[in-house]
Design a protein around this motif. Structure first.
Motif, PDB file in Angstrom:
ATOM      1  N   GLU A 121       0.890  -1.158  -0.037  1.00  0.00           N
ATOM      2  CA  GLU A 121      -0.009  -0.070   0.016  1.00  0.00           C
ATOM      3  C   GLU A 121       0.818   1.367   0.020  1.00  0.00           C
ATOM      4  OE1 GLU A 121      -2.662  -0.267   3.206  1.00  0.00           O
ATOM      5  OE2 GLU A 121      -3.619  -2.078   2.577  1.00  0.00           O
ATOM      6  N   GLY A 122       1.907   1.149  -0.503  1.00  0.00           N
ATOM      7  CA  GLY A 122       2.850   2.454  -0.675  1.00  0.00           C
ATOM      8  C   GLY A 122       2.348   3.450  -1.425  1.00  0.00           C
ATOM      9  N   LYS A 123       1.544   3.174  -2.257  1.00  0.00           N
ATOM     10  CA  LYS A 123       1.093   4.051  -3.272  1.00  0.00           C
ATOM     11  C   LYS A 123      -0.012   4.885  -2.742  1.00  0.00           C
ATOM     12  CE  LYS A 123      -2.133   0.476  -4.966  1.00  0.00           C
ATOM     13  NZ  LYS A 123      -2.437  -0.380  -6.102  1.00  0.00           N
ATOM     14  N   TRP A 124      -0.460   4.473  -1.566  1.00  0.00           N
ATOM     15  CA  TRP A 124      -1.534   5.459  -0.989  1.00  0.00           C
ATOM     16  C   TRP A 124      -1.375   5.677   0.535  1.00  0.00           C
ATOM     17  CZ3 TRP A 124      -4.862   1.363  -3.876  1.00  0.00           C
ATOM     18  CH2 TRP A 124      -5.150   0.226  -2.819  1.00  0.00           C
ATOM     19  N   SER A 125      -0.454   5.027   1.029  1.00  0.00           N
ATOM     20  CA  SER A 125      -0.199   4.983   2.778  1.00  0.00           C
ATOM     21  C   SER A 125      -0.030   6.344   3.222  1.00  0.00           C
ATOM     22  CB  SER A 125       0.706   4.284   3.011  1.00  0.00           C
ATOM     23  OG  SER A 125       2.048   4.159   2.390  1.00  0.00           O
ATOM     24  N   SER A 126      -0.225   6.609   4.394  1.00  0.00           N
ATOM     25  CA  SER A 126      -0.131   7.966   5.112  1.00  0.00           C
ATOM     26  C   SER A 126       1.278   8.000   5.624  1.00  0.00           C
ATOM     27  CB  SER A 126      -1.124   8.124   6.088  1.00  0.00           C
ATOM     28  OG  SER A 126      -1.101   7.352   7.151  1.00  0.00           O
ATOM     29  N   PRO A 127       1.598   9.055   5.729  1.00  0.00           N
ATOM     30  CA  PRO A 127       3.215   9.185   6.428  1.00  0.00           C
ATOM     31  C   PRO A 127       3.245   8.199   7.780  1.00  0.00           C
ATOM     32  CG  PRO A 127       2.452  11.548   6.033  1.00  0.00           C
ATOM     33  CD  PRO A 127       1.136  10.375   5.654  1.00  0.00           C
ATOM     34  N   GLN A 128       2.402   8.245   8.631  1.00  0.00           N
ATOM     35  CA  GLN A 128       2.233   7.351   9.809  1.00  0.00           C
ATOM     36  C   GLN A 128       2.328   5.877   9.349  1.00  0.00           C
ATOM     37  OE1 GLN A 128      -0.795   8.034  12.659  1.00  0.00           O
ATOM     38  NE2 GLN A 128       0.016   6.451  14.045  1.00  0.00           N
ATOM     39  N   ALA A 129       1.506   5.445   8.509  1.00  0.00           N
ATOM     40  CA  ALA A 129       1.476   4.069   7.806  1.00  0.00           C
ATOM     41  C   ALA A 129       2.801   3.654   7.111  1.00  0.00           C
ATOM     42  CB  ALA A 129       0.181   3.981   6.824  1.00  0.00           C
ATOM     43  N   TRP A 130       3.160   4.479   6.444  1.00  0.00           N
ATOM     44  CA  TRP A 130       4.484   4.502   5.782  1.00  0.00           C
ATOM     45  C   TRP A 130       5.482   4.280   6.833  1.00  0.00           C
ATOM     46  CZ3 TRP A 130       6.449   3.532   1.023  1.00  0.00           C
ATOM     47  CH2 TRP A 130       8.126   3.657   0.943  1.00  0.00           C
ATOM     48  N   ALA A 131       5.699   4.977   7.542  1.00  0.00           N
ATOM     49  CA  ALA A 131       6.612   4.924   8.942  1.00  0.00           C
ATOM     50  C   ALA A 131       6.719   3.265   9.510  1.00  0.00           C
ATOM     51  CB  ALA A 131       6.462   5.806   9.751  1.00  0.00           C
ATOM     52  N   GLY A 159       2.929   3.717  -6.700  1.00  0.00           N
ATOM     53  CA  GLY A 159       1.931   3.944  -7.323  1.00  0.00           C
ATOM     54  C   GLY A 159       2.107   3.853  -9.055  1.00  0.00           C
ATOM     55  N   PHE A 160       1.214   3.639  -9.711  1.00  0.00           N
ATOM     56  CA  PHE A 160       1.254   3.330 -11.201  1.00  0.00           C
ATOM     57  C   PHE A 160       1.788   4.709 -11.672  1.00  0.00           C
ATOM     58  CE2 PHE A 160      -1.281  -0.549 -10.625  1.00  0.00           C
ATOM     59  CZ  PHE A 160      -0.475  -1.540 -11.562  1.00  0.00           C
ATOM     60  N   HIS A 161       1.823   4.945 -12.759  1.00  0.00           N
ATOM     61  CA  HIS A 161       2.460   6.114 -13.527  1.00  0.00           C
ATOM     62  C   HIS A 161       1.644   7.385 -13.178  1.00  0.00           C
ATOM     63  CE1 HIS A 161       2.683   9.152 -16.847  1.00  0.00           C
ATOM     64  NE2 HIS A 161       3.808   8.821 -16.514  1.00  0.00           N
ATOM     65  N   TYR A 162       0.152   6.829 -13.096  1.00  0.00           N
ATOM     66  CA  TYR A 162      -0.829   7.859 -13.120  1.00  0.00           C
ATOM     67  C   TYR A 162      -0.945   8.502 -11.556  1.00  0.00           C
ATOM     68  CZ  TYR A 162      -3.944   4.178 -11.955  1.00  0.00           C
ATOM     69  OH  TYR A 162      -4.557   3.068 -11.502  1.00  0.00           O
ATOM     70  N   GLU A 163      -0.516   7.539 -10.604  1.00  0.00           N
ATOM     71  CA  GLU A 163      -0.346   7.825  -9.150  1.00  0.00           C
ATOM     72  C   GLU A 163       1.000   8.309  -8.610  1.00  0.00           C
ATOM     73  OE1 GLU A 163      -3.322   4.310  -7.388  1.00  0.00           O
ATOM     74  OE2 GLU A 163      -1.635   3.631  -8.516  1.00  0.00           O
ATOM     75  N   MET A 164       1.958   8.117  -9.457  1.00  0.00           N
ATOM     76  CA  MET A 164       3.088   8.636  -8.835  1.00  0.00           C
ATOM     77  C   MET A 164       3.580  10.076  -8.803  1.00  0.00           C
ATOM     78  SD  MET A 164       6.905   7.490 -10.842  1.00  0.00           S
ATOM     79  CE  MET A 164       6.361   8.388 -12.558  1.00  0.00           C
TER      80      MET A 164
END
Length: 398
Positions: A121-131, A159-164
């Motif tokens: 879920e790196g393409k939409w994770s929040s900063p806290q979730a990413w950490a 994310g895919f190209h359109y999400e990057m």
């Protein structure tokens, strides 16, 4: 007061129950230790480093000190806070951690490459979730000082190209010291790390920057591979690299129609092999693939993304190996690739992890045996001959 005989009987019964309970605990513990720890050693112990020759025409083995031992894995897909159930996280992440740490201990590689989709879920994770995801990754894939870990970006990471976005790319680069076009050299072997998500070819800012880095690396490699007596003014101020032909590391595979030509126990199912791949989604576009092959003329391409293993040959001479997923969540039989690599040659070998279905079967068999033992201990399980004897007695009575 209780009579001495009655006290002795009760004491004997208590000892029998405690002894039986201890046996059950030992049985359950043994099953858990085998299925959660020992099975990884038993399976990965069978994997051996492939041998590599000293040169194209040499029959002698290359000295072990000059061979780079690399483990290549892909698509770990650590679950996030949105789609990840806690039990799924616990089960699959334990499997990957034990597999990885066991492989490190038994195989002792020089370097480990992870070919993208580290997170789910790196393409939409929040900063806290990413950490939190990064913290779990660093615990699971911790390497000793003697082993280097190199991570390539995947579409689920940014994310895919359109999400990057620049924000997602930058936070990934900050954690993993990755850039969208990077060259690393180990023991004279050149590796090119490619952000394949940015190979869209539509001229976006991130795509232009990534391609510019790759073009610069291509120029540097071409200058390094020139013969000493060949002078080129464009190469006069270029820092020279080892002249070894590079190995491309990327998440998306180079363009191919489908997996119809793929074989092996880690390849896709017969139904999936017939499904056409979509350019810029399942594989790189034909244009992007041709660019990479023209820029670098690689001797090997390593990729992931499809979750299945595959070996194909591009332009009749450039081999590509797609590495299967490392997680039970994506495959019943995950695995990784072991590579013995020198500046002039390489040899690859697949290493498979325990089958999830076999582990579950072991648990089911152990559970059934446990139930039988408990029923037999409390005399709730009638032996077949006693059951038959009772039927005969009832029949005679009638």
């Amino acid at each position: 007061m209780l009579s001495p005989g009655l006290t002795t009987v009760r004491s004997h019964r208590l000892k029998k129950r405690l002894c039986f309970l201890l046996k059950l605990v030992c049985f359950v513990s043994s099953v858990l230790i085998f299925c959660e720890i020992l099975i990884y050693y038993l399976v990965i112990f069978q994997c051996q480093w492939p041998e590599v020759k000293g040169g194209d025409h040499s029959r002698e083995k290359e000295p072990s000190t000059s061979v780079l031992k690399a483990i290549i894995l892909a698509d770990t897909h650590l679950l996030g806070e949105i789609k990840g159930h806690w039990l799924d996280k616990l089960r699959r992440e334990w499997q990957m951690e034990r597999s990885f740490q066991t492989a490190l201990w038994l195989l002792q590689p020089d370097i480990v490459f992870i070919l993208g989709d580290v997170f789910d879920e790196g393409k939409w994770s929040s900063p806290q979730a990413w950490a939190d995801d990064v913290r779990r990754f660093q615990k699971m894939f911790q390497c000793p000082v003697s082993t280097e870990l190199v991570v390539v970006v995947g579409n689920h990471d940014i994310g895919f190209h359109y999400e990057m976005t620049a924000y997602k790319v930058n936070r990934f680069e900050k954690v993993f010291n990755f850039t969208s076009g990077k060259l690393i050299t180990r023991k004279g072997v050149n590796f090119i790390l490619v952000n394949s998500v940015a190979m869209e070819g539509d001229g976006c800012a991130l795509c232009r920057a990534s391609e510019a880095k790759l073009v610069a690396l291509s120029h540097q490699l071409n200058c390094s591979q020139q013969k000493p007596n060949h002078s080129d003014k464009r190469c006069s101020n270029v820092e020279k690299l080892p002249s070894s032909e590079p190995i491309l590391l990327q998440h998306y595979p180079l363009y191919r129609k489908n997996d119809a030509e793929c074989s092996g126990e880690d390849s896709a199912s017969p139904e999936e092999k017939k499904i056409p791949f979509k350019e810029k989604y399942d594989v790189l576009s034909q244009e992007a693939s041709q660019k990479l092959m023209w820029w670098f003329r690689p001797r090997l391409v390593l990729s992931g993304h499809t979750h299945s293993g595959c070996e194909v040959l591009h332009a009749g001479r450039i081999p590509e190996v797609s590495v299967p997923s490392f997680s039970w969540r994506n495959r019943n039989n995950p695995g990784f690739v072991m590579g013995s690599i020198t500046p002039t040659d390489f040899s690859l070998q697949k290493c498979f992890l325990p089958y999830e279905s076999r582990v579950l079967t072991t648990y089911c068999a152990a559970g059934a045996l446990l139930v039988i033992l408990v029923l037999a201990h409390f005399q709730l399980l009638t032996p077949p001959f006693c059951f038959a004897q009772r039927l005969i007695s009832k029949h005679k009575a009638v």
